[in-house]
Scaffold this motif. Structure first.
Motif, PDB file in Angstrom:
ATOM      1  N   LEU A 104       0.863  -1.178   0.000  1.00  0.00           N
ATOM      2  CA  LEU A 104       0.000   0.000   0.000  1.00  0.00           C
ATOM      3  C   LEU A 104       0.893   1.219   0.000  1.00  0.00           C
ATOM      4  CD1 LEU A 104      -3.032   0.517   0.085  1.00  0.00           C
ATOM      5  CD2 LEU A 104      -2.870   0.762   2.550  1.00  0.00           C
ATOM      6  N   GLU A 105       0.845   1.971  -1.081  1.00  0.00           N
ATOM      7  CA  GLU A 105       1.720   3.130  -1.207  1.00  0.00           C
ATOM      8  C   GLU A 105       0.868   4.387  -1.205  1.00  0.00           C
ATOM      9  OE1 GLU A 105       4.693   4.910  -4.530  1.00  0.00           O
ATOM     10  OE2 GLU A 105       4.708   2.728  -4.301  1.00  0.00           O
ATOM     11  N   MET A 106       1.092   5.237  -0.225  1.00  0.00           N
ATOM     12  CA  MET A 106       0.343   6.487  -0.143  1.00  0.00           C
ATOM     13  C   MET A 106       1.272   7.627  -0.514  1.00  0.00           C
ATOM     14  SD  MET A 106      -2.652   5.547   0.774  1.00  0.00           S
ATOM     15  CE  MET A 106      -3.571   6.902   1.474  1.00  0.00           C
ATOM     16  N   GLU A 107       0.797   8.505  -1.370  1.00  0.00           N
ATOM     17  CA  GLU A 107       1.603   9.672  -1.721  1.00  0.00           C
ATOM     18  C   GLU A 107       1.111  10.842  -0.895  1.00  0.00           C
ATOM     19  OE1 GLU A 107       3.113  10.672  -5.438  1.00  0.00           O
ATOM     20  OE2 GLU A 107       2.240   8.931  -6.434  1.00  0.00           O
ATOM     21  N   SER A 108       2.022  11.436  -0.166  1.00  0.00           N
ATOM     22  CA  SER A 108       1.613  12.553   0.692  1.00  0.00           C
ATOM     23  C   SER A 108       1.503  13.846  -0.108  1.00  0.00           C
ATOM     24  CB  SER A 108       2.625  12.730   1.823  1.00  0.00           C
ATOM     25  OG  SER A 108       3.911  12.911   1.285  1.00  0.00           O
ATOM     26  N   ASP A 109       2.183  13.878  -1.232  1.00  0.00           N
ATOM     27  CA  ASP A 109       2.285  15.112  -2.020  1.00  0.00           C
ATOM     28  C   ASP A 109       1.267  15.109  -3.160  1.00  0.00           C
ATOM     29  OD1 ASP A 109       3.244  17.417  -3.227  1.00  0.00           O
ATOM     30  OD2 ASP A 109       4.758  16.353  -4.365  1.00  0.00           O
ATOM     31  N   LEU A 110       0.026  14.718  -2.883  1.00  0.00           N
ATOM     32  CA  LEU A 110      -0.946  14.565  -3.956  1.00  0.00           C
ATOM     33  C   LEU A 110      -2.224  15.338  -3.649  1.00  0.00           C
ATOM     34  CD1 LEU A 110      -1.065  12.873  -6.624  1.00  0.00           C
ATOM     35  CD2 LEU A 110      -2.342  11.178  -5.333  1.00  0.00           C
ATOM     36  N   SER A 111      -2.602  16.204  -4.574  1.00  0.00           N
ATOM     37  CA  SER A 111      -3.891  16.901  -4.470  1.00  0.00           C
ATOM     38  C   SER A 111      -4.807  16.321  -5.535  1.00  0.00           C
ATOM     39  CB  SER A 111      -3.718  18.398  -4.727  1.00  0.00           C
ATOM     40  OG  SER A 111      -2.957  18.992  -3.705  1.00  0.00           O
ATOM     41  N   LEU A 112      -6.060  16.077  -5.175  1.00  0.00           N
ATOM     42  CA  LEU A 112      -7.007  15.504  -6.124  1.00  0.00           C
ATOM     43  C   LEU A 112      -7.960  16.572  -6.633  1.00  0.00           C
ATOM     44  CD1 LEU A 112      -7.929  12.143  -4.361  1.00  0.00           C
ATOM     45  CD2 LEU A 112      -6.193  12.568  -6.096  1.00  0.00           C
ATOM     46  N   ILE A 133     -13.997  12.761 -14.004  1.00  0.00           N
ATOM     47  CA  ILE A 133     -12.574  12.454 -14.013  1.00  0.00           C
ATOM     48  C   ILE A 133     -11.942  12.987 -12.736  1.00  0.00           C
ATOM     49  CG2 ILE A 133     -10.360  12.840 -15.198  1.00  0.00           C
ATOM     50  CD1 ILE A 133     -11.919  13.276 -17.760  1.00  0.00           C
ATOM     51  N   ILE A 134     -11.134  12.149 -12.098  1.00  0.00           N
ATOM     52  CA  ILE A 134     -10.368  12.602 -10.941  1.00  0.00           C
ATOM     53  C   ILE A 134      -8.911  12.614 -11.363  1.00  0.00           C
ATOM     54  CG2 ILE A 134      -9.654  12.097  -8.578  1.00  0.00           C
ATOM     55  CD1 ILE A 134     -12.417  10.785  -8.209  1.00  0.00           C
ATOM     56  N   ILE A 135      -8.272  13.748 -11.146  1.00  0.00           N
ATOM     57  CA  ILE A 135      -6.883  13.936 -11.556  1.00  0.00           C
ATOM     58  C   ILE A 135      -6.063  14.209 -10.301  1.00  0.00           C
ATOM     59  CG2 ILE A 135      -5.318  15.367 -12.943  1.00  0.00           C
ATOM     60  CD1 ILE A 135      -8.072  16.231 -14.377  1.00  0.00           C
ATOM     61  N   GLY A 136      -4.937  13.524 -10.191  1.00  0.00           N
ATOM     62  CA  GLY A 136      -4.038  13.778  -9.074  1.00  0.00           C
ATOM     63  C   GLY A 136      -2.847  14.589  -9.548  1.00  0.00           C
ATOM     64  N   VAL A 137      -2.573  15.677  -8.848  1.00  0.00           N
ATOM     65  CA  VAL A 137      -1.412  16.510  -9.183  1.00  0.00           C
ATOM     66  C   VAL A 137      -0.605  16.764  -7.907  1.00  0.00           C
ATOM     67  CG1 VAL A 137      -2.624  17.667 -11.085  1.00  0.00           C
ATOM     68  CG2 VAL A 137      -2.617  18.716  -8.813  1.00  0.00           C
ATOM     69  N   GLN A 138       0.635  17.190  -8.091  1.00  0.00           N
ATOM     70  CA  GLN A 138       1.452  17.532  -6.928  1.00  0.00           C
ATOM     71  C   GLN A 138       0.837  18.740  -6.223  1.00  0.00           C
ATOM     72  OE1 GLN A 138       5.234  17.715  -9.206  1.00  0.00           O
ATOM     73  NE2 GLN A 138       6.050  16.608  -7.440  1.00  0.00           N
ATOM     74  N   ASP A 139       0.977  18.769  -4.890  1.00  0.00           N
ATOM     75  CA  ASP A 139       0.414  19.868  -4.109  1.00  0.00           C
ATOM     76  C   ASP A 139       0.808  21.237  -4.661  1.00  0.00           C
ATOM     77  OD1 ASP A 139      -0.851  18.146  -2.371  1.00  0.00           O
ATOM     78  OD2 ASP A 139       0.744  18.184  -0.875  1.00  0.00           O
ATOM     79  N   LYS A 140       2.081  21.371  -5.048  1.00  0.00           N
ATOM     80  CA  LYS A 140       2.569  22.678  -5.517  1.00  0.00           C
ATOM     81  C   LYS A 140       1.896  23.111  -6.819  1.00  0.00           C
ATOM     82  CE  LYS A 140       6.596  20.895  -8.041  1.00  0.00           C
ATOM     83  NZ  LYS A 140       6.156  21.262  -9.394  1.00  0.00           N
TER      84      LYS A 140
END
Length: 86
Positions: A12-20, A61-68
């Motif tokens: 299980l890999e969680m990315e902390s730097d992800l905004s949806l 559609i759900i898109i994940g991008v870096q927080d920045k």
């Protein structure tokens, strides 16, 4: 913990730097080419898309991008749907 118990994944890999960002096309007359317009707009804004999840046939559609990149991505998507009437 619930995800792990239910799905039993190998890892299980969680990315902390992800905004949806969720783009819901309810009420659109035509959804043809919409995904392409979204990704084109994000590419022009130099936003790196890290995750894509396309839901039901009604555009969703759900898109994940870096927080920045979150605010840049929101503005790029908003601009293609609201500012620029195509």
């Amino acid at each position: 913990a619930n995800i792990h118990r239910t799905a039993h994944p190998d890892a299980l890999e969680m990315e902390s730097d992800l905004s949806l960002i969720a783009v819901v096309g309810r009420g659109m007359k035509s959804t043809r080419g919409t995904a392409g317009r979204i990704f084109s707009a994000l590419a022009h804004a130099n936003v790196n898309v890290k995750m894509i999840d396309q839901g039901s046939s009604e555009l969703n559609i759900i898109i994940g991008v870096q927080d920045k990149d979150f605010e840049t991505a929101i503005k790029a998507i908003y601009d293609i749907f609201v500012t620029i009437r195509l």
